[in-house]
Scaffold this active site. Structure first.
Site, short mmCIF file in Angstrom:
data_model
loop_
_atom_site.label_atom_id
_atom_site.label_comp_id
_atom_site.label_asym_id
_atom_site.label_seq_id
_atom_site.Cartn_x
_atom_site.Cartn_y
_atom_site.Cartn_z
N GLY A 16 0.80 -1.23 0.00
CA GLY A 16 0.00 0.00 0.00
C GLY A 16 0.83 1.27 0.00
O GLY A 16 0.53 2.21 -0.73
N ARG A 97 1.86 -13.63 3.31
CA ARG A 97 2.35 -14.96 3.75
C ARG A 97 3.83 -14.88 4.06
O ARG A 97 4.56 -14.01 3.62
CB ARG A 97 2.04 -16.02 2.69
CG ARG A 97 2.69 -15.79 1.34
CD ARG A 97 2.42 -16.97 0.44
NE ARG A 97 2.73 -16.65 -0.96
CZ ARG A 97 3.02 -17.55 -1.87
NH1 ARG A 97 3.02 -18.82 -1.54
NH2 ARG A 97 3.30 -17.21 -3.11
N THR A 134 -5.38 -7.96 -1.53
CA THR A 134 -5.20 -8.88 -0.41
C THR A 134 -5.37 -10.33 -0.85
O THR A 134 -6.27 -10.64 -1.63
CB THR A 134 -6.22 -8.52 0.68
OG1 THR A 134 -6.08 -7.14 1.02
CG2 THR A 134 -6.03 -9.36 1.92
N HIS A 190 -4.59 -16.81 -9.32
CA HIS A 190 -3.26 -16.32 -8.88
C HIS A 190 -2.66 -17.34 -7.92
O HIS A 190 -2.63 -17.14 -6.71
CB HIS A 190 -3.41 -14.96 -8.22
CG HIS A 190 -2.13 -14.35 -7.76
ND1 HIS A 190 -1.04 -14.18 -8.58
CD2 HIS A 190 -1.78 -13.86 -6.55
CE1 HIS A 190 -0.06 -13.62 -7.89
NE2 HIS A 190 -0.48 -13.43 -6.66
#
Ligand SMILES: NC(=O)c1ccc[n+]([C@@H]2O[C@H](COP(=O)([O-])OP(=O)(O)OC[C@H]3O[C@@H](n4cnc5c(N)ncnc54)[C@H](O)[C@@H]3O)[C@@H](O)[C@H]2O)c1
Ligand SMILES: O=C(O)C[C@H](O)C(=O)O
Length: 334
Positions: A16, A97, A134, A190
Site C-alpha cells: 500500500g 504470507r 489482499t 493467482h
C-alpha cells in the site's frame, strides 16, 4: 475547475505505501491512505500518518503537486469517514504470507479484515471502483464483490498484471530483449496453476514458441507460476515493488480511461462464464479497463493444452470457494 480523482489505499503496508508513493509521483491523483495504529513498546504510534507526511515531503523535494493524506482507522472500522468521495479504492490490508505458507493459508484472517472494510466502503463510498489486492486474491475479490453488492464491472482483483510482468521478466532474461518488446499474458487463478499463455506471447512480434525450445518454455512457465513464492523465500515476506507498480497500471488505465487490456480477476457469469467454463467465480481474464472500470471481458483464444491448464486453474480457485461461501453465509451476506 476539474478536480483530480481520489484514490484511497486501505492498508498502507509494504504494498500500500508503495502504491501511494508511485501514484503521488505520477501526480495524476490525490491519495488517501488508511491503516491501523501500531504499538511501539508501550507507545501507540500512527505509521500511516507518518508515511503520508513523508510522501508529501518527498513530493515537495521534487516539485510534484499531489495531495497525500493518512488516516488512522481501527480494526473495528472506526475512522473511515475520509473514504467519502473516493473514485478508486485499493484494498491492500491484511496479512502477507511467510515462507512455507500458501496464499490460501491467509484466507480466514484476511476475509475477516476485509468484511469490516467492506462495511465501511458501503457506508462511505458506494460509487467507488474497487481493486482488491489482499490474498488469496481471487477468493478475496469474490468475497468483496459479494459483500459490497456493487456492479461486477466495478470490482476487480490485481494479480495477472503482476504475473505477466514476471513472465516478461523471465522471457527478457532468456532472449536478451527489453521487456518493452515482449508481449506476454498470464491468466487464471493467482496460484501455482496460473496460465502463462505461450500461444499469444511474442518477442518483437516473433511468436515465443518459435524462439525457445519446449523445455525452456516449460521452465519459464514454472518459474512464473512460483514467482511469488520465490520472492517470499528470498525476502521472508511477499513482494511489493512489482505488485505496487501493477496496481498503479490498473489505476492509471481507469483514471485516464485509456482502454488498456489487462489481465484482472473478475466475476464471471453468463456468456463470459460459458466461454471460460467458469461461472460464479472470480479468476484472471483479459479485460478492457476504462473510467467506469471493466468495460469488456475479452474471450482470449487458448490452445487445447492451455485450455486444460485453464480448467485446472479455475478448479484450484473453486476448491476454496466453499470456505468463503460458508464465511459469507455466517455473515448473512449469502
Ligand atoms: N494480489 C497480489 O498479486 C498481491 C501482491 C502482493 C501482496 N499481496 C497481498 O497484499 C496484502 C498486503 O501485503 P503487504 O506486503 O503490503 O503486507 P503488510 O503487512 O506490509 O501490509 C498490510 C497492512 O495492512 C494493515 N492492516 C492490517 N489489518 C488491518 C485492518 N483491520 N484495517 C486496515 N489495515 C489493516 C497492516 O497494518 C499493514 O500495514 C497481503 O495479503 C499480501 O498477500 C497480494
Ligand atoms: O506471493 C505472495 O504471497 C504475494 C503475491 O501474491 C505475489 O505473487 O507476489
Amino acid at each position: 475547475m476539474k478536480m483530480r480523482k481520489v484514490v484511497s489505499v486501505i492498508g498502507a503496508g509494504n504494498v500500500g505505501e508503495h502504491v501511494a508513493s508511485l501514484l503521488a509521483l505520477r501526480g495524476l491523483v490525490d491519495v488517501r491512505m488508511f491503516d491501523i495504529p501500531r504499538k511501539d513498546g508501550e507507545k501507540v504510534i500512527e505509521p500511516v500518518k507518518g508515511k503520508a507526511l513523508d510522501i508529501r515531503q518527498m513530493l515537495a523535494a521534487i516539485d510534484i503537486d499531489a495531495k497525500v493524506e493518512g488516516y488512522t482507522v481501527s480494526p473495528e472500522g472506526n475512522g473511515y469517514e475520509a473514504l467519502e468521495g473516493s473514485d478508486i479504492i485499493v484494498i491492500t490490508a491484511g496479512f502477507p504470507r511467510r515462507p512455507g505458507m500458501s496464499r490460501e493459508d491467509l484466507l480466514e484472517k484476511n476475509l475477516s479484515i476485509l468484511s469490516v472494510i467492506c462495511e465501511k466502503i458501503k457506508q462511505y463510498a458506494k460509487e467507488a471502483i474497487i481493486i482488491v489486492v489482499t490474498n488469496p486474491v481471487d477468493l478475496m475479490t469474490y468475497a468483496v464483490y459479494k459483500m459490497l453488492g456493487f456492479s461486477k464491472r466495478k470490482v476487480m482483483g490485481m494479480a495477472g498484471v503482476l504475473d505477466s510482468a514476471r513472465f516478461k521478466t523471465f522471457i527478457s532474461q532468456e532472449v536478451k530483449v527489453s521487456p518493452k518488446d515482449i508481449h506476454a499474458y498470464v491468466i487464471g487463478g493467482h496460484g501455482d496453476e496460473m496460465v502463462p499463455l505461450i500461444s499469444i506471447s511474442n518477442v518483437g512480434g516473433i511468436p515465443l514458441k518459435d524462439m525457445l525450445p519446449k523445455e525452456k518454455l516449460s521452465e519459464l512457465i514454472k518459474r512464473t507460476q512460483f514467482g511469488g513464492g520465490e520472492i517470499v523465500d528470498l525476502m521472508g515476506t511477499s513482494a511489493y515493488y512489482a505488485p505496487a507498480a501493477s496496481i498503479v497500471e490498473m489505476v492509471e488505465a481507469i483514471v485516464t480511461d485509456n482502454k488498456r487490456i489487462l489481465p484482472c480477476s473478475v466475476y464471471l457469469e453468463g456468456e463470459e462464464g460459458k466461454y471460460y467454463e467458469a461461472e460464479d467465480v472470480c479468476v484472471g481474464v483479459p479485460v478492457k479497463l476504462g473510467n467506469c472500470g471493466v468495460e469488456e471481458i475479452i474471450n482470449i483464444p487458448m490452445l487445447p493444452e492451455e485450455r486444460e491448464m485453464w480448467r485446472r486453474s479455475v478448479s484450484s480457485v473453486r476448491k476454496n470457494l466453499k470456505v468463503v461461501e460458508e464465511m459469507l453465509h455466517a455473515r448473512s451476506v449469502l
